[in-house]
Design a protein around this motif. Structure first.
Motif, mmCIF file in Angstrom:
data_model
loop_
_atom_site.group_PDB
_atom_site.id
_atom_site.type_symbol
_atom_site.label_atom_id
_atom_site.label_comp_id
_atom_site.label_asym_id
_atom_site.label_seq_id
_atom_site.Cartn_x
_atom_site.Cartn_y
_atom_site.Cartn_z
ATOM 1 N N LYS A 286 0.853 -1.196 0.000
ATOM 2 C CA LYS A 286 0.000 0.000 0.000
ATOM 3 C C LYS A 286 0.884 1.239 0.000
ATOM 4 C CE LYS A 286 -3.243 2.642 2.919
ATOM 5 N NZ LYS A 286 -4.174 2.639 4.068
ATOM 6 N N LYS B 38 2.897 8.144 7.110
ATOM 7 C CA LYS B 38 3.345 6.752 7.164
ATOM 8 C C LYS B 38 2.444 5.798 6.388
ATOM 9 C CE LYS B 38 0.861 4.887 11.169
ATOM 10 N NZ LYS B 38 0.239 3.701 10.593
ATOM 11 N N ASP B 39 1.451 6.342 5.667
ATOM 12 C CA ASP B 39 0.468 5.449 5.044
ATOM 13 C C ASP B 39 1.001 4.751 3.789
ATOM 14 O OD1 ASP B 39 -1.943 4.305 5.653
ATOM 15 O OD2 ASP B 39 -3.119 5.657 4.389
ATOM 16 N N ARG C 287 -7.570 -0.443 0.922
ATOM 17 C CA ARG C 287 -8.081 -1.709 0.378
ATOM 18 C C ARG C 287 -8.496 -1.544 -1.085
ATOM 19 N NH1 ARG C 287 -12.730 -2.159 4.826
ATOM 20 N NH2 ARG C 287 -11.048 -1.145 5.989
ATOM 21 N N THR D 58 -5.712 -0.577 8.684
ATOM 22 C CA THR D 58 -6.810 -0.255 9.606
ATOM 23 C C THR D 58 -6.328 0.196 10.984
ATOM 24 O OG1 THR D 58 -7.061 -2.474 10.612
ATOM 25 C CG2 THR D 58 -8.239 -2.070 8.544
ATOM 26 N N GLY D 59 -7.056 1.131 11.551
ATOM 27 C CA GLY D 59 -6.851 1.479 12.945
ATOM 28 C C GLY D 59 -7.284 0.314 13.838
ATOM 29 N N ALA E 203 -16.534 -0.383 3.019
ATOM 30 C CA ALA E 203 -16.482 -0.158 4.467
ATOM 31 C C ALA E 203 -17.796 -0.576 5.103
ATOM 32 C CB ALA E 203 -16.194 1.313 4.751
HETATM 33 N N1 BES Z 1 -4.473 4.470 6.816
HETATM 34 C C1 BES Z 1 -5.659 4.190 7.544
HETATM 35 C C2 BES Z 1 -5.446 3.160 8.630
HETATM 36 C C3 BES Z 1 -4.706 3.606 9.842
HETATM 37 C C4 BES Z 1 -5.260 4.510 10.719
HETATM 38 C C5 BES Z 1 -3.508 3.028 10.157
HETATM 39 C C6 BES Z 1 -4.608 4.877 11.844
HETATM 40 C C7 BES Z 1 -2.851 3.385 11.280
HETATM 41 C C8 BES Z 1 -3.396 4.320 12.131
HETATM 42 C C9 BES Z 1 -6.728 3.636 6.620
HETATM 43 O O1 BES Z 1 -6.704 4.128 5.338
HETATM 44 C C10 BES Z 1 -8.044 4.008 7.236
HETATM 45 O O2 BES Z 1 -8.296 5.171 7.338
HETATM 46 N N2 BES Z 1 -8.832 3.015 7.626
HETATM 47 C C11 BES Z 1 -10.076 3.246 8.225
HETATM 48 C C12 BES Z 1 -11.057 2.253 7.650
HETATM 49 C C13 BES Z 1 -12.475 2.542 7.993
HETATM 50 C C14 BES Z 1 -12.928 3.836 7.355
HETATM 51 C C15 BES Z 1 -13.341 1.394 7.524
HETATM 52 C C16 BES Z 1 -9.930 3.058 9.734
HETATM 53 O O3 BES Z 1 -9.183 2.195 10.157
HETATM 54 O O4 BES Z 1 -10.545 3.827 10.455
#
Ligand code: BES
Ligand code: MN
Ligand code: ZN
Length: 460
Positions: free
Chosen positions: A228, A250-251, A314, A339-340, A398
């Motif tokens: 990613k 860091k993404d 994703r 994901t968080g 989502a």
């Molecule tokens: N890059 C984030 C995931 C992330 C968030 C990693 C914080 C590390 C720390 C990802 O793109 C994201 O925003 N995911 C969402 C998914 C949700 C909207 C279904 C998340 O994890 O909140």
């Protein structure tokens, strides 16, 4: 990165003796009397992480003692010696006795010497180590260099690490190892059927692209790595709050770690046909940004409804995985900061991994443990698959609920992998929130070391 190893044995190196609470009294007995007294006066007892320099009669440093966990301790930090470069004064050192794991201790020493020096004068590593006998220092150096690459890429802020710069890094790597390199950029993503990568990346002035690197004998087993590469994740129109956005440089941690892994594989000349795919985009906000409820037909075919523009990782991985899958690779690996929820489940230091391949799962877990690159298996739990249902499209990116977010993300990706012989997905964090031995705060190399060792075992 300049490695901290002293391989020309010119200087007499200062010995570092590892002690535990249990072994300290025996070690102390063998010290010269003034040194023993000095340690006693300083209340050194072999407590894990405690470091003491012992003086020679002329005031020079004669000896170092460093505390480690007892052999019988419930948990031992095998990277603890990685704190030494930050604790010791400049000089050349050697291990006088064996730490718990000399190989990992040597690696930790190098990992702990890492400094991110791009934006101010770098302090060059002045604490140097004569590698202990019996370790494969070339392999340790290869690993430490790759980890530094991943860390540098992640630590570099997005203004200097956009999709183009990420591609430049991959191109430089390809040139260094004689790999082939191509990149599909901007509207060509639409023409060549990567609708999801284009949808996520189109709102940024920095054009989205798909990086594609190939290396090795085409007759060798095909191993494809997908990372990613979201160079900054604002969340898109489902904008992140400032606290959530603050570390989103860091993404592209999945891409950084895939490049680190590729560097190790190519440098070690493993007998694989390697392919690296990185969808490199910026998830930005603009009038032409993709929106919640938009529907796109994916490369693989299914239509995807956008439930949340912040579940962008994703989406870009889906199209890249679909491309990878078309060649039916023997092993398909994807890494991403997806994901968080993975952090809620397991915290920043223990990324979850997913696979249907039981043998692979065992091997990943074993190597993760052996390399001190921890990974924990989570299930591709079939009953949750229906949470991805959309009322109007084939799938939603989502689910409306917040349960099992890392699992539902893995299940989403699974829809785009049908023909690879074996698939491994790792939901990494790619970041050390507060410094630990061998792990300075900031970008982190995660999963790449463990997977490199797995590949070395299979394809040496
Ligand atoms: N890059 C984030 C995931 C992330 C968030 C990693 C914080 C590390 C720390 C990802 O793109 C994201 O925003 N995911 C969402 C998914 C949700 C909207 C279904 C998340 O994890 O909140
Ligand atoms: Mn996001
Ligand atoms: Zn993201």
């Amino acid at each position: 990165m300049q490695l901290p190893f002293e391989t020309t044995p010119v200087v007499p190196a200062i010995p570092i003796t590892f002690a535990t609470k249990a072994t300290w009294s025996t070690i102390a007995k063998d010290l010269p009397e003034p040194a023993r007294q000095f340690a006693l006066a300083n209340d050194f007892t072999g407590k894990p992480g405690k470091c003491l320099t012992l003086p020679a009669p002329d005031g020079q440093i004669a000896h170092v003692v460093f505390g480690l966990e007892d052999e019988s301790a419930k948990s031992r930090d095998l990277f603890r010696p990685g704190a030494l470069p930050g604790l010791l004064p400049p000089g050349v050192y050697r291990f006088a006795n064996a730490p718990h794991d000399p190989r990992l201790a040597t690696l930790a020493f190098a990992l702990g010497s890492y400094r991110f020096g791009r934006y101010r004068k770098a302090e060059k590593p002045e604490v140097r180590l004569v590698p202990p006998d019996g370790v494969d220092i070339a392999d340790i150096a290869r690993t430490a260099e790759a980890a530094a690459l991943a860390r540098d890429l992640i630590n570099t802020p997005s203004n200097d690490m956009g999709p183009e710069q990420l591609a430049d890094t991959a191109k430089a790597l390809a040139e260094r190892f004689g790999a082939s390199f191509k990149c599909i950029i901007g509207d060509d993503l639409v023409k060549q059927n990567f609708p999801l990568i284009h949808a996520v990346g189109m709102a940024s002035a920095r054009t989205p692209r798909l990086i594609d690197l190939s290396w090795g004998d085409p007759a060798h087993p095909k191993v494809t790595l997908v990372g990613k590469g979201v160079c900054f994740d604002t969340g898109g129109l489902d904008l992140k709050p400032s606290s959530g956005m603050l570390i989103m440089k860091k993404d592209m941690g999945g891409a950084a770690n895939v490049l680190a892994l590729a560097q190790m594989v190519m440098d070690a000349k493993l007998k694989v046909r390697l392919r690296v795919l990185i969808p490199a985009v910026e998830n930005a906000v603009a009038g032409n940004a993709f929106r919640p409820l938009d529907i796109f037909k994916s490369r693989k075919g299914p239509t995807v409804e956008i439930g949340n523009t912040d579940a962008e990782g994703r989406l870009v991985l889906a199209d890249a995985l679909a491309l990878a899958d078309e060649e039916k690779p023997e092993l398909l690996v994807d890494l991403g900061t997806l994901t968080g929820a993975a952090r809620v489940a397991l915290g920043p230091d223990l990324p979850p991994f997913y696979t249907h391949d039981e043998m692979l799962a065992e091997s990943v877990a074993a190597h993760a443990k052996r390399e001190n690159d921890p990974l924990w298996r989570m299930p591709l739990w079939p009953p949750y698959d229906s949470w991805l249902d959309s009322k109007v499209a084939d799938i939603n990116n989502a689910p409306s609920g917040t349960f099992a977010g890392s699992i539902t993300c893995a299940l989403f990706l699974q829809r785009f992998v049908t023909d690879a012989k074996s698939w491994l997905h790792v939901d990494i964090y790619g970041w050390t929130p507060s410094a630990k031995p061998a792990r300075p705060e900031g970008g982190e190399c995660q999963a790449a070391r463990a997977i490199y060792k797995l590949l070395s075992e299979r394809y040496a």
